[in-house]
Design a protein around this motif. Structure first.
Motif, PDB file in Angstrom:
ATOM      1  N   ASN A 134       0.901  -1.177   0.061  1.00 27.39           N
ATOM      2  CA  ASN A 134       0.076   0.011   0.000  1.00 27.39           C
ATOM      3  C   ASN A 134       0.939   1.144  -0.187  1.00 27.39           C
ATOM      4  N   PHE A 135       0.446   2.299  -0.712  1.00 23.27           N
ATOM      5  CA  PHE A 135       1.192   3.416  -0.793  1.00 23.27           C
ATOM      6  C   PHE A 135       0.131   4.638  -0.468  1.00 23.27           C
ATOM      7  N   THR A 136       0.778   5.615   0.216  1.00 24.71           N
ATOM      8  CA  THR A 136      -0.030   6.888   0.642  1.00 24.71           C
ATOM      9  C   THR A 136      -0.067   8.094  -0.659  1.00 24.71           C
ATOM     10  N   ALA A 137      -1.259   8.280  -0.831  1.00 24.61           N
ATOM     11  CA  ALA A 137      -1.329   9.379  -1.890  1.00 24.61           C
ATOM     12  C   ALA A 137      -2.003  10.572  -1.157  1.00 24.61           C
ATOM     13  N   VAL A 138      -1.431  11.719  -1.234  1.00 27.21           N
ATOM     14  CA  VAL A 138      -1.448  13.172  -0.592  1.00 27.21           C
ATOM     15  C   VAL A 138      -1.903  13.966  -1.839  1.00 27.21           C
ATOM     16  N   GLY A 152      -1.281  16.011  -6.444  1.00 33.40           N
ATOM     17  CA  GLY A 152      -0.884  14.976  -5.484  1.00 33.40           C
ATOM     18  C   GLY A 152       0.447  14.125  -5.639  1.00 33.40           C
ATOM     19  N   TRP A 153       0.818  13.379  -4.814  1.00 32.65           N
ATOM     20  CA  TRP A 153       2.058  12.868  -4.766  1.00 32.65           C
ATOM     21  C   TRP A 153       2.163  11.727  -3.917  1.00 32.65           C
ATOM     22  N   ILE A 154       2.657  10.701  -4.080  1.00 32.79           N
ATOM     23  CA  ILE A 154       3.014   9.427  -3.372  1.00 32.79           C
ATOM     24  C   ILE A 154       3.900   9.487  -2.257  1.00 32.79           C
ATOM     25  N   GLU A 155       3.612   9.543  -1.072  1.00 32.36           N
ATOM     26  CA  GLU A 155       4.653  10.033   0.028  1.00 32.36           C
ATOM     27  C   GLU A 155       5.838   9.029  -0.013  1.00 32.36           C
ATOM     28  N   GLU A 156       5.620   7.823  -0.274  1.00 34.67           N
ATOM     29  CA  GLU A 156       6.912   6.842  -0.228  1.00 34.67           C
ATOM     30  C   GLU A 156       7.709   6.442  -1.410  1.00 34.67           C
ATOM     31  N   VAL A 157       7.204   7.159  -2.400  1.00 37.51           N
ATOM     32  CA  VAL A 157       7.965   7.276  -3.961  1.00 37.51           C
ATOM     33  C   VAL A 157       8.514   8.466  -4.198  1.00 37.51           C
ATOM     34  N   PRO A 158       9.611   8.887  -3.937  1.00 41.88           N
ATOM     35  CA  PRO A 158       9.993  10.492  -4.409  1.00 41.88           C
ATOM     36  C   PRO A 158       9.753  10.417  -6.197  1.00 41.88           C
ATOM     37  N   LYS A 164      -1.811   6.638 -10.021  1.00 43.14           N
ATOM     38  CA  LYS A 164      -1.721   4.974 -10.146  1.00 43.14           C
ATOM     39  C   LYS A 164      -0.902   4.495 -11.110  1.00 43.14           C
ATOM     40  N   VAL A 165      -0.966   5.300 -12.459  1.00 43.38           N
ATOM     41  CA  VAL A 165      -0.253   5.066 -13.504  1.00 43.38           C
ATOM     42  C   VAL A 165       1.195   5.267 -13.412  1.00 43.38           C
ATOM     43  N   THR A 166       1.422   6.518 -12.738  1.00 43.19           N
ATOM     44  CA  THR A 166       2.797   6.999 -12.467  1.00 43.19           C
ATOM     45  C   THR A 166       3.641   6.118 -11.537  1.00 43.19           C
ATOM     46  N   LEU A 167       2.791   5.697 -10.561  1.00 45.29           N
ATOM     47  CA  LEU A 167       3.512   4.747  -9.584  1.00 45.29           C
ATOM     48  C   LEU A 167       3.906   3.698 -10.001  1.00 45.29           C
ATOM     49  N   ARG A 168       2.909   2.899 -10.839  1.00 43.81           N
ATOM     50  CA  ARG A 168       3.327   1.777 -11.518  1.00 43.81           C
ATOM     51  C   ARG A 168       4.670   1.675 -12.477  1.00 43.81           C
ATOM     52  N   GLU A 169       4.364   2.956 -13.176  1.00 39.22           N
ATOM     53  CA  GLU A 169       5.557   3.071 -14.142  1.00 39.22           C
ATOM     54  C   GLU A 169       6.999   3.235 -13.097  1.00 39.22           C
ATOM     55  N   ALA A 170       6.833   4.095 -12.366  1.00 37.80           N
ATOM     56  CA  ALA A 170       8.130   4.303 -11.126  1.00 37.80           C
ATOM     57  C   ALA A 170       8.759   2.964 -10.698  1.00 37.80           C
ATOM     58  N   LEU A 171       7.766   2.033 -10.235  1.00 35.24           N
ATOM     59  CA  LEU A 171       8.219   0.948  -9.635  1.00 35.24           C
ATOM     60  C   LEU A 171       8.413  -0.019 -10.492  1.00 35.24           C
ATOM     61  N   GLU A 172       8.146  -0.060 -11.827  1.00 30.85           N
ATOM     62  CA  GLU A 172       8.909  -0.799 -12.843  1.00 30.85           C
ATOM     63  C   GLU A 172      10.075  -0.224 -13.254  1.00 30.85           C
ATOM     64  N   LEU A 173      10.375   0.723 -13.340  1.00 29.21           N
ATOM     65  CA  LEU A 173      11.660   1.262 -13.739  1.00 29.21           C
ATOM     66  C   LEU A 173      12.485   0.948 -12.540  1.00 29.21           C
ATOM     67  N   ASN A 174      12.308   1.074 -11.481  1.00 28.90           N
ATOM     68  CA  ASN A 174      12.943   0.559 -10.437  1.00 28.90           C
ATOM     69  C   ASN A 174      13.301  -0.915 -10.439  1.00 28.90           C
ATOM     70  N   ARG A 175      12.572  -1.785 -10.873  1.00 31.35           N
ATOM     71  CA  ARG A 175      12.695  -3.182 -10.989  1.00 31.35           C
ATOM     72  C   ARG A 175      13.635  -3.200 -12.211  1.00 31.35           C
ATOM     73  N   GLN A 176      13.558  -2.691 -13.033  1.00 32.62           N
ATOM     74  CA  GLN A 176      14.532  -2.798 -14.357  1.00 32.62           C
ATOM     75  C   GLN A 176      15.826  -2.113 -13.669  1.00 32.62           C
ATOM     76  N   ALA A 177      16.087  -1.090 -13.295  1.00 34.43           N
ATOM     77  CA  ALA A 177      17.331  -0.510 -13.099  1.00 34.43           C
ATOM     78  C   ALA A 177      18.047  -1.357 -11.734  1.00 34.43           C
ATOM     79  N   TYR A 178      17.406  -2.116 -11.080  1.00 38.07           N
ATOM     80  CA  TYR A 178      17.827  -2.572 -10.097  1.00 38.07           C
ATOM     81  C   TYR A 178      17.462  -4.060  -9.768  1.00 38.07           C
ATOM     82  N   PRO A 179      17.549  -4.890 -10.715  1.00 41.18           N
ATOM     83  CA  PRO A 179      17.034  -6.171 -10.531  1.00 41.18           C
ATOM     84  C   PRO A 179      17.684  -7.185  -9.714  1.00 41.18           C
ATOM     85  N   CYS A 180      16.816  -7.626  -8.616  1.00 44.13           N
ATOM     86  CA  CYS A 180      17.242  -8.389  -7.676  1.00 44.13           C
ATOM     87  C   CYS A 180      18.238  -7.801  -6.752  1.00 44.13           C
TER      88      CYS A 180
END
Length: 80
Positions: free
Chosen positions: A4-8, A18-24, A41-57
């Motif tokens: 879960n993430f917090t949207a302000v 608005g912004w997501i508190e946990e993801v700069p 929601k879309v922007t958060l999903r994209e940011a998380l996917e980019l992080n997964r690609q940049a830092y796999p495992c």
């Protein structure tokens, strides 16, 4: 695992911002509250996917970078 993430969100000068508190970097602006929530929601999903690609495992990679020297170790170099 679902996280879960917090949207302000707030309205400012006719716009919803608005912004997501946990993801700069996940911050958005829309003309309606509903559009803002969807865009966040879309922007958060994209940011998380980019992080997964940049830092796999990343955690696994850190865990495997350990040199183990058994009792019969005669010297040498640990390579990863």
């Amino acid at each position: 695992m679902q996280q879960n993430f917090t949207a302000v969100i707030k309205q400012d000068a006719g716009w919803w911002i608005g912004w997501i508190e946990e993801v700069p970097g996940v911050d958005c602006q829309e003309q309606s509250r509903e559009a803002l929530i969807e865009t966040l929601k879309v922007t958060l999903r994209e940011a998380l996917e980019l992080n997964r690609q940049a830092y796999p495992c990343a955690a696994l990679k850190l865990a495997t970078k350990t040199c183990v020297k058994p009792a019969f170790y005669f010297g040498g170099i640990c390579t990863f």
